[in-house]
Motif scaffolding. Structure first.
Motif, short mmCIF file in Angstrom:
data_model
loop_
_atom_site.label_atom_id
_atom_site.label_comp_id
_atom_site.label_asym_id
_atom_site.label_seq_id
_atom_site.Cartn_x
_atom_site.Cartn_y
_atom_site.Cartn_z
N GLN A 141 4.08 7.67 10.56
CA GLN A 141 2.93 6.99 11.13
C GLN A 141 3.36 6.36 12.46
N ARG B 189 0.81 4.43 -0.68
CA ARG B 189 0.49 5.76 -0.17
C ARG B 189 0.98 5.94 1.25
N LEU B 190 0.86 4.91 2.06
CA LEU B 190 1.28 5.00 3.46
C LEU B 190 2.68 4.45 3.72
N ASP C 81 -2.90 -4.29 3.99
CA ASP C 81 -3.63 -3.74 2.84
C ASP C 81 -2.78 -3.90 1.59
N TYR D 285 0.87 -1.18 0.00
CA TYR D 285 0.00 0.00 0.00
C TYR D 285 0.91 1.23 0.00
N ARG E 86 0.89 8.17 -4.54
CA ARG E 86 0.39 8.99 -3.44
C ARG E 86 -1.13 9.00 -3.36
N ALA E 87 -1.78 8.38 -4.32
CA ALA E 87 -3.24 8.40 -4.38
C ALA E 87 -3.85 7.40 -3.40
N GLU E 88 -5.03 7.74 -2.92
CA GLU E 88 -5.79 6.78 -2.11
C GLU E 88 -6.56 5.89 -3.07
N ALA F 213 -2.86 -2.62 -2.16
CA ALA F 213 -3.47 -1.73 -3.13
C ALA F 213 -3.68 -2.45 -4.46
#
Length: 279
Positions: free
Chosen positions: A99, A54-55, A114, A52, A127-129, A116
């Motif tokens: 985080q 983005r994070l 997660d 994932y 960087r997108a959700e 993606a």
């Protein structure tokens, strides 16, 4: 003979960069000290994974070296190091990742991460959700580690060569695909696609069974340490090797195979890899 072991690699902390080995013991849980530690999000309780982006894409700016069965030395982007047992390691990692996290060697009950949707990352960017699927770790592995699915991930030089041939950059770096074992072979193309359900003898002791083709996530496209981003590392597979990881699953971009351990043993660089003919 299918080929020979040319690279052995383990990843002491899940989703960080790993270390090359000359030899290792292999149990039914996989390579000794492979993915025995992981970073857990304090907000969600999920395992932090660059799947994932983005994070968690910055996990791939960190590298880990196993010091013993329970301890790893983590190298930070500035070259400084921190031990997994240092009292302040959680705060160091939380600061780098942006985080709140905890480093642990104990998988939570029903550990998940997660993943993606890879095509969404290609389309919308890192960087997108984007939509994600929830993956339960280690479905085909004895408990106690943080492997994605099976104890070992195998990849051939034939597959790497084919990806390079099809890429506009004419290169394919094994680091992007995070294998445990790279097998040098004279075969061509995505040859390990044909190994599903077959048994392999590696060296004198180790016996493996190939149980799935390896579906690829967004991780191959990301920067890995000094390696820059490369979206073609996934796009090539999406165009040219979209196959079923298992017979009852939909086709996905794949590279390499997952294997379970039928007979534990020692594995060494240079070991012969042979197909075991049944019956």
């Amino acid at each position: 003979m299918l080929g020979t072991v040319t690279v052995l690699r383990r990843y002491p902390v899940k989703s960080m960069l790993g270390e090359d080995l000359d030899a290792a013991d292999v149990s039914r849980s996989g390579l000794a000290r492979d993915r025995r530690l992981a970073v857990i999000s304090r907000r969600t309780g999920k395992v932090a994974s660059a799947k994932y982006p983005r994070l968690w894409r910055d996990m791939l700016t960190l590298s880990a070296e196993a010091l013993d069965d329970a301890t790893a030395r983590i190298t930070l982007p500035d070259g400084k190091t921190v031990s997994s047992t240092d009292p302040g390691v959680d705060e160091v990692l939380s600061g780098l990742l942006g985080q709140p996290v905890t480093l642990t060697g104990t998988p939570p009950d029903g550990a998940t991460l997660d993943r993606a949707v890879p095509e969404a990352v290609l389309r919308d960017g890192i960087r997108a959700e984007v939509p994600a699927t929830l993956v339960e770790l280690g479905a085909a592995t004895p408990p106690g580690t943080f492997v994605d699915f099976a104890p070992l991930h195998l990849l051939t030089t034939a597959t790497l060569d084919r990806i390079a041939e099809l890429s506009p950059y004419r290169r394919a770096r094994l680091e992007r695909y995070r294998p445990n074992v790279v097998i040098r072979t004279e075969a061509g193309g995505f040859t390990e696609n044909d190994w599903l359900g077959r048994d392999l003898r590696v060296g004198d002791e180790l016996v493996l069974r190939v149980i799935a083709r390896t579906p690829r996530c967004a991780v191959p496209t990301l920067a890995h340490g000094d390696l820059p981003r490369d979206a073609e590392a996934l796009r090539v597979l999406a165009r040219h090797n979209r196959v079923r990881a298992l017979p009852d699953l939909d086709p996905e971009p794949c590279a390499g195979v997952y294997a379970e351990v039928l007979r534990p043993g020692r594995i060494r660089a240079g070991d012969a890899v042979r197909l075991i003919r049944r019956g």
